[in-house]
Motif scaffolding. Structure first.
Motif, mmCIF file in Angstrom:
data_model
loop_
_atom_site.group_PDB
_atom_site.id
_atom_site.type_symbol
_atom_site.label_atom_id
_atom_site.label_comp_id
_atom_site.label_asym_id
_atom_site.label_seq_id
_atom_site.Cartn_x
_atom_site.Cartn_y
_atom_site.Cartn_z
ATOM 1 N N LYS A 3 11.695 -16.066 5.717
ATOM 2 C CA LYS A 3 12.500 -15.277 6.010
ATOM 3 C C LYS A 3 12.384 -13.860 5.225
ATOM 4 O O LYS A 3 13.469 -13.137 5.212
ATOM 5 N N GLY A 4 10.979 -13.530 5.192
ATOM 6 C CA GLY A 4 10.687 -12.136 4.984
ATOM 7 C C GLY A 4 9.390 -11.957 4.162
ATOM 8 O O GLY A 4 9.033 -12.919 3.632
ATOM 9 N N GLY A 5 9.228 -10.767 4.013
ATOM 10 C CA GLY A 5 7.902 -10.365 3.352
ATOM 11 C C GLY A 5 7.479 -8.862 3.447
ATOM 12 O O GLY A 5 8.067 -8.255 3.976
ATOM 13 N N VAL A 6 6.331 -8.637 2.580
ATOM 14 C CA VAL A 6 5.833 -7.360 2.641
ATOM 15 C C VAL A 6 4.427 -7.332 3.035
ATOM 16 O O VAL A 6 3.505 -7.961 2.208
ATOM 17 N N ILE A 7 3.871 -6.544 3.710
ATOM 18 C CA ILE A 7 2.376 -6.404 3.911
ATOM 19 C C ILE A 7 2.190 -4.866 3.778
ATOM 20 O O ILE A 7 2.890 -3.831 4.148
ATOM 21 N N LEU A 8 1.006 -4.598 2.842
ATOM 22 C CA LEU A 8 0.686 -3.276 2.826
ATOM 23 C C LEU A 8 -0.785 -3.249 2.896
ATOM 24 O O LEU A 8 -1.862 -4.092 2.311
ATOM 25 N N ASN A 9 -1.358 -2.402 4.018
ATOM 26 C CA ASN A 9 -2.812 -2.379 4.463
ATOM 27 C C ASN A 9 -3.492 -0.907 3.615
ATOM 28 O O ASN A 9 -2.611 0.175 3.707
ATOM 29 N N THR A 10 -4.482 -1.197 3.068
ATOM 30 C CA THR A 10 -5.170 0.050 2.753
ATOM 31 C C THR A 10 -6.028 0.630 3.770
ATOM 32 O O THR A 10 -7.016 0.208 4.453
ATOM 33 N N ALA A 11 -5.547 1.983 4.139
ATOM 34 C CA ALA A 11 -6.081 2.585 5.315
ATOM 35 C C ALA A 11 -7.077 3.662 4.562
ATOM 36 O O ALA A 11 -7.583 3.239 3.619
ATOM 37 N N SER A 12 -6.806 4.885 5.038
ATOM 38 C CA SER A 12 -7.764 6.059 4.333
ATOM 39 C C SER A 12 -7.637 7.407 4.888
ATOM 40 O O SER A 12 -6.997 7.346 6.015
ATOM 41 N N ILE A 13 -7.575 8.294 4.207
ATOM 42 C CA ILE A 13 -7.641 9.647 4.973
ATOM 43 C C ILE A 13 -8.515 9.692 6.171
ATOM 44 O O ILE A 13 -8.177 10.593 7.064
ATOM 45 N N ALA A 14 -9.549 9.055 6.195
ATOM 46 C CA ALA A 14 -10.509 8.919 7.353
ATOM 47 C C ALA A 14 -9.739 8.436 8.326
ATOM 48 O O ALA A 14 -10.316 8.595 9.691
ATOM 49 N N ALA A 15 -8.845 7.939 8.495
ATOM 50 C CA ALA A 15 -7.763 7.380 9.758
ATOM 51 C C ALA A 15 -7.176 8.562 10.186
ATOM 52 O O ALA A 15 -6.710 8.472 11.528
ATOM 53 N N HIS A 16 -7.023 9.767 9.456
ATOM 54 C CA HIS A 16 -6.225 11.039 9.889
ATOM 55 C C HIS A 16 -7.195 12.287 10.191
ATOM 56 O O HIS A 16 -6.549 13.169 10.942
ATOM 57 N N VAL A 17 -8.223 12.342 9.507
ATOM 58 C CA VAL A 17 -8.945 13.544 9.714
ATOM 59 C C VAL A 17 -10.522 12.984 9.583
ATOM 60 O O VAL A 17 -10.811 12.075 9.522
ATOM 61 N N GLY A 18 -11.200 13.919 10.471
ATOM 62 C CA GLY A 18 -12.857 13.914 10.703
ATOM 63 C C GLY A 18 -13.409 14.249 9.403
ATOM 64 O O GLY A 18 -13.232 15.201 8.610
ATOM 65 N N ILE A 19 -14.047 12.999 9.043
ATOM 66 C CA ILE A 19 -14.825 12.967 7.727
ATOM 67 C C ILE A 19 -16.659 12.719 8.045
ATOM 68 O O ILE A 19 -16.746 11.927 8.880
ATOM 69 N N ALA A 20 -16.988 13.520 7.790
ATOM 70 C CA ALA A 20 -18.660 13.709 8.338
ATOM 71 C C ALA A 20 -19.274 12.485 7.874
ATOM 72 O O ALA A 20 -19.386 11.948 6.659
ATOM 73 N N ASP A 21 -20.184 11.941 8.782
ATOM 74 C CA ASP A 21 -21.133 10.732 8.398
ATOM 75 C C ASP A 21 -20.196 9.415 8.197
ATOM 76 O O ASP A 21 -20.931 8.628 7.516
ATOM 77 N N ARG A 22 -19.172 9.107 8.525
ATOM 78 C CA ARG A 22 -18.346 8.198 8.391
ATOM 79 C C ARG A 22 -17.996 7.472 9.773
ATOM 80 O O ARG A 22 -16.742 7.058 9.791
ATOM 81 N N PHE A 23 -18.699 7.412 10.658
ATOM 82 C CA PHE A 23 -18.160 7.046 12.066
ATOM 83 C C PHE A 23 -17.651 5.593 11.947
ATOM 84 O O PHE A 23 -16.367 5.401 12.415
ATOM 85 N N ALA A 24 -18.491 4.610 11.561
ATOM 86 C CA ALA A 24 -17.947 3.187 11.425
ATOM 87 C C ALA A 24 -16.636 3.012 10.573
ATOM 88 O O ALA A 24 -15.915 2.210 10.921
#
Length: 254
Positions: free
Chosen positions: A129-150
């Protein structure tokens, strides 16, 4: 505040870096931490440090890209109150120089690994009846980072995955959020620089540090503190959010 007494937390990639810092802090705050990692030496050292401080920790060898293995492991753990999807790998390269095998490897660990753990934990959280999930994303999910396509592609998927789960499981009292760190100083970063920029380690380290407007990389303990808040009862009104923890990288680099 921010106590995790009587909580069971699963941390993937908990044997080093950000995952280690989260495991240590969550244990100090009262959680029984289950560390999932392919690096059993690192996981063991983290668990030993936790037990030396009087905390509770259990280690599990787990390849998060293997769904059947993940599902069985979560069933053996039983009740899971908190899941931290932190395991991940990096890759350097533009789209035109990213080999299919490398792309698949990043997706299998970073995206499929998170999906597999979410797939495995949701039935347990629904039953509880409940819980918490926290996922580690990155600034790379929000802005273009050079040479990090994959890598950027994988972290964009983590962000979207977090929002989807948050929406779908509101009625089950399951919260899901993501955090988006900028560059954080870990042994992984030092190894990454040494591997990809041999002979230029000091120069690249300084460049990466100064890419954060605050003038330095983040510390793993700082990321762990945010994770603790978001997984605590004090954050019970927060779901479907992404939290940049980036020294101003996303909004102040202009």
């Amino acid at each position: 505040m921010f106590k995790l007494d009587n909580k069971t937390a699963v941390v993937t990639g908990g044997g080093s870096g950000i995952g280690k810092a989260i495991s240590l802090l969550f244990a100090v705050q009262g959680a029984h931490v289950h560390i999932l990692d392919v690096d059993q030496i690192g996981a063991g050292l983290t668990a030993a440090e936790i037990t030396e401080r009087g905390g509770k920790a259990t280690t599990h060898f787990c390849d998060v890209s293997k769904q059947a293995e993940v599902v069985e492991l979560f069933k053996s753990i039983g009740t899971v109150n908190i899941l931290i999807n932190n395991a991940g790998i990096a890759h350097v390269g533009k789209a035109t120089v990213t080999a299919e095998a490398d792309f698949d490897r990043v997706m299998n660990v970073n995206v499929k690994g998170a999906y597999n753990c979410i797939y495995a934990v949701l039935p347990l959280m629904i039953e509880n009846k409940g819980g918490v999930i926290l996922n580690t994303a990155s600034i790379a999910a929000h802005v273009g980072i050079a040479d990090r396509f994959a890598y950027s592609t994988s972290k964009g998927a983590i962000y979207a995955m977090s929002m989807s789960v948050a929406k779908d499981y509101l009625n089950e009292n399951i919260r899901c959020n993501s955090i988006s760190p900028a560059r954080v100083h870990t042994p992984f970063v030092d190894g990454f620089i040494a591997k990809n920029y041999p002979g230029k380690e000091a120069e690249i380290f300084e460049k990466l540090s100064k890419s954060q407007p605050i003038g330095r990389m983040g510390q793993t303990t700082e990321i762990a503190s945010l994770a603790l808040f978001l997984c605590s009862d004090e954050a019970a009104f927060i779901t479907g959010c992404d939290y940049p923890i980036d020294g101003g990288f996303v909004h102040l680099n202009n």
